[in-house]
Design a protein around this motif. Structure first.
Motif, mmCIF file in Angstrom:
data_model
loop_
_atom_site.group_PDB
_atom_site.id
_atom_site.type_symbol
_atom_site.label_atom_id
_atom_site.label_comp_id
_atom_site.label_asym_id
_atom_site.label_seq_id
_atom_site.Cartn_x
_atom_site.Cartn_y
_atom_site.Cartn_z
ATOM 1 N N VAL A 280 -2.865 4.038 -2.517
ATOM 2 C CA VAL A 280 -3.772 4.230 -1.377
ATOM 3 C C VAL A 280 -5.214 3.897 -1.739
ATOM 4 O O VAL A 280 -6.146 4.422 -1.143
ATOM 5 C CB VAL A 280 -3.671 5.663 -0.819
ATOM 6 C CG1 VAL A 280 -2.324 5.877 -0.159
ATOM 7 C CG2 VAL A 280 -3.929 6.695 -1.896
ATOM 8 N N ASP A 281 -5.403 3.015 -2.743
ATOM 9 C CA ASP A 281 -6.767 2.608 -3.099
ATOM 10 C C ASP A 281 -7.230 1.397 -2.301
ATOM 11 O O ASP A 281 -8.282 0.832 -2.573
ATOM 12 C CB ASP A 281 -6.859 2.320 -4.602
ATOM 13 C CG ASP A 281 -5.963 1.159 -5.032
ATOM 14 O OD1 ASP A 281 -5.236 0.595 -4.179
ATOM 15 O OD2 ASP A 281 -5.986 0.810 -6.232
ATOM 16 N N GLY A 282 -6.422 0.987 -1.297
ATOM 17 C CA GLY A 282 -6.802 -0.135 -0.452
ATOM 18 C C GLY A 282 -6.274 -1.468 -0.926
ATOM 19 O O GLY A 282 -6.406 -2.476 -0.213
ATOM 20 N N SER A 283 -5.672 -1.524 -2.104
ATOM 21 C CA SER A 283 -5.245 -2.805 -2.659
ATOM 22 C C SER A 283 -3.982 -3.347 -1.999
ATOM 23 O O SER A 283 -3.550 -4.455 -2.322
ATOM 24 C CB SER A 283 -5.025 -2.681 -4.168
ATOM 25 O OG SER A 283 -4.020 -1.734 -4.456
ATOM 26 N N ASN A 284 -3.390 -2.578 -1.082
ATOM 27 C CA ASN A 284 -2.256 -3.063 -0.305
ATOM 28 C C ASN A 284 -2.357 -2.485 1.103
ATOM 29 O O ASN A 284 -2.601 -1.290 1.277
ATOM 30 C CB ASN A 284 -0.931 -2.642 -0.965
ATOM 31 C CG ASN A 284 0.232 -3.484 -0.484
ATOM 32 O OD1 ASN A 284 0.431 -3.660 0.707
ATOM 33 N ND2 ASN A 284 1.001 -4.013 -1.420
ATOM 34 N N THR A 285 -2.173 -3.322 2.093
ATOM 35 C CA THR A 285 -2.340 -2.888 3.484
ATOM 36 C C THR A 285 -1.311 -1.850 3.898
ATOM 37 O O THR A 285 -1.521 -1.108 4.863
ATOM 38 C CB THR A 285 -2.220 -4.101 4.429
ATOM 39 O OG1 THR A 285 -0.996 -4.798 4.134
ATOM 40 C CG2 THR A 285 -3.389 -5.046 4.251
ATOM 41 N N THR A 286 -0.185 -1.785 3.204
ATOM 42 C CA THR A 286 0.889 -0.879 3.586
ATOM 43 C C THR A 286 0.684 0.543 3.078
ATOM 44 O O THR A 286 1.321 1.481 3.562
ATOM 45 C CB THR A 286 2.222 -1.388 3.023
ATOM 46 O OG1 THR A 286 2.098 -1.485 1.605
ATOM 47 C CG2 THR A 286 2.580 -2.754 3.592
#
Length: 624
Positions: free
Chosen positions: A127-133
């Motif tokens: 959940v650090d933003g590195s994946n949209t999912t």
């Protein structure tokens, strides 16, 4: 004590590696988009998301994901004409890319691994933003392998096939901006067993794995395409994951510095125990600094901020103790405060300084009830950030009483590291329901030739010297080298051009990255056939790099690089010799070197140097 003084066996050093390598496939792991990187300026649109952790199938939330979610941030994503709805999480993922799966199996064979009977896709919470999912898709492909090092074998625990994360572009006022171009590129994660017992062996093992990966000819090359994580612990310490090592040259230094950090933290914990140390509760000490000249504190207070402090009983002199080069226990406290938005902390081991006076330090000590053996840490920021940050300092100070906390740390370029997040646990994994399992077929997978074997073959088969053979084999263009040699091009010409000539042009700021394999192949064929003199290679490649739309033949015509016949060579050489008739008469063949350069200049690289040399010798001998 420095890292050079350590007896790693006596300390019980145990280390393992996690190597993350992008695969050079035509399309991404779960869609048909190309695996090419783009410039942010080329994006067509953007969208924003907020991410939150979810529970695993056991109903648990991962500690690392939970801490990450406490930082309130907006994530913006840049989309391109080369990305699709799969990357945006607006379309289900497609089936696993076949080329990526086959490449992963090749890698597994090189490491003597067992390929699993069925590959199942899992979701790993991120959940650090590195994946949209809000998660990364990952699958176990092979396990139980081994590589050799000079200090003995190192076991390979497992190999996962994963999707690469988004590319971080920049920090924004509201959060972070990411680019979708990298998201979904196939990636293998190779984890060793904890068999590594020295910094040198860690580096050697990483180099060996890197060589095996490149031996496939199917991995991406260049900065950011391979990353190493290193897990390090000592007997009295704890497991630490050093994340994001970019260069193999840094691995041994990172291991040495992490061992030193753990040794220092263990010593600090022992001394704190002897002092009967304790950590107090946060105290608001804003009034102490109402008239401060400290720019940092005054700036926070002028914006309505507060100053929070904590009493560290028995910590005097230890907060400022160096535990890594230019990093102290206080730096560890500061790293935790920064994770909650603060700019950093102050502590009494470094005060008075930064505009904080001796009188303010005494008032601060009095405000929290600090004695001579105590230290005080403080944070100045907006009220909410100051409270969160000082709570983080309290938590980290309490773990200092126990020794070394398990955590994930960010590997820094200077060989040190900083706190990143807690170690992830099993609670971040749960099954992917949108992608069917894969039953891999290893019967048609061939084991690639190792680069070390390739070097030996280039020496024996093509007559290359050892240095040039190694350059070609370990370089990015060995498939092209083998292809043009198979077409009949002289191996030494091909190797020298692809390694030495292109390197020289790059140093002269020629944009060689614009040259395609077809440009290089055509150039080598034309030069080898004699249609272009060898002396014209640099000019021809420079012209093609400047205008990649040209073919090699068009560039030859544009730059007038075609060869000249022997009569033209003889005429040009004769003119040069005639202009220097007196010098030739006096020096004879001694004038050869000076005139050779002028002859080549007169022919503008259109003639082969050997031909010009032979003709020049004849002309000098006629007049000497």
């Amino acid at each position: 004590m420095t890292a050079a003084d350590f007896d790693y066996e006596d300390l019980g050093l145990v280390a393992g590696l996690e190597i993350h390598q992008q695969l050079d496939t035509a399309t991404k792991l779960f869609c048909d988009c190309p695996t090419e990187l783009r410039e942010p300026e080329a994006s067509e649109r953007s969208f924003t998301r907020y991410l939150h952790p979810t529970k695993s199938e056991l109903g648990e939330i991962d500690d690392a994901a939970l801490e990450e979610s406490m930082v309130d941030r907006e994530f913006e994503y840049l989309a391109y004409d080369t990305t699709c709805l799969v990357e945006e999480d607006d379309e289900p993922p497609h089936r696993v890319d076949r080329e990526a799966m086959e490449t992963a199996m090749e890698i597994g064979q090189l490491m003597d691994m067992h390929v699993v009977d069925q590959v199942n896709v899992m979701r790993k919470i991120v959940v650090d933003g590195s994946n949209t999912t809000g998660f990364q898709r990952s699958m176990l492909v092979a396990n139980d392998g081994e590589i050799e090092t000079s200090d003995g074998p190192v076991g390979i625990e497992d190999m996962l096939l994963e999707e690469e994360s988004c590319q971080r572009v920049e920090e924004t006022d509201d959060g972070v901006r990411f680019s979708l171009d990298r998201l979904g590129i196939p990636l293998v994660e190779i984890g060793t067993k904890p068999d590594i017992s020295s910094p040198e062996q860690a580096r050697e093992a990483a180099e060996r794995i890197g060589m095996l990966l490149r031996s496939t000819g199917k991995v991406k090359r260049g900065l950011g395409t391979i990353r190493q994580d290193v897990n390090v612990s000592i007997a009295e310490g704890a497991r630490i994951e050093l994340k994001g090592v970019q260069s193999l040259d840094d691995i041994d230094d990172l291991v040495r510095n992490e061992v030193r950090r753990q040794v220092e933290l263990v010593d600090i914990a022992e001394e704190l125990t002897e002092r009967d140390a304790a950590v107090g509760d946060p105290t608001d000490v804003t009034e102490t600094f109402e008239d401060t000249d400290s720019g940092v504190i005054a700036g926070a207070l002028d914006s309505g901020g507060r100053v929070q402090a904590v009493l560290l009983e028995g910590f005097d002199g230890l907060v400022g103790r160096e535990i890594q080069p230019d990093r102290r226990l206080g730096t560890e406290f500061s790293d935790h405060a920064k994770r909650h938005g603060a700019g950093g902390i102050f502590h009494t081991d470094e005060l008075p300084a930064y505009g904080v006076t001796e009188a303010e330090v005494e008032a601060l000590r009095e405000a929290v009830g600090a004695g001579p053996e105590d230290a005080v840490a403080l944070v100045a920021d907006d009220p909410e950030t100051a409270e969160l940050a000082i709570d983080a300092v309290v938590e980290r100070a309490e773990t200092a009483l126990e020794g070394v906390p398990e955590e994930t740390r960010d590997a820094l370029e200077d060989g040190t590291s900083r706190y990143l997040r807690p170690l992830p646990g099993a609670a971040r994994m749960y099954p992917e329901t949108d992608v069917p399992p894969v039953e891999p077929d290893v019967t048609e997978i061939e084991t690639p030739e190792l680069l070390t074997e390739k070097v030996a073959r280039y020496e024996s088969e093509f007559g290359l010297d050892s240095g040039l053979a190694e350059q070609v084999a370990y370089g990015q263009r060995w498939p092209l080298f083998e292809a043009v040699v198979a077409d009949g091009v002289d191996p030494t010409l091909a190797a020298g051009t692809l390694e030495s000539t292109l390197t020289e042009l790059r140093r002269d700021d020629v944009p060689v990255a614009a040259l395609t394999d077809e440009h290089l192949r055509a150039t080598l064929v034309l030069v080898d056939s004699g249609e272009v003199p060898r002396e014209g290679i640099e000019d021809l490649l420079t012209a093609l790099a400047a205008d990649p739309s040209l073919t090699a033949e068009e560039a030859i015509e544009q730059e007038d690089l075609g060869g000249v016949d022997e009569d033209e060579v003889r005429s040009a050489v004769a003119d040069v010799v005639e202009r220097h008739e007196e010098q030739v008469a006096e020096e004879g063949m001694g004038a050869f070197s000076a005139l050779m350069g002028e002859c080549m200049g007169a022919l503008r690289g259109k003639a082969d140097g050997d031909t010009v040399s032979d003709v020049l010798r004849e002309e000098i001998q006629k007049r000497a």
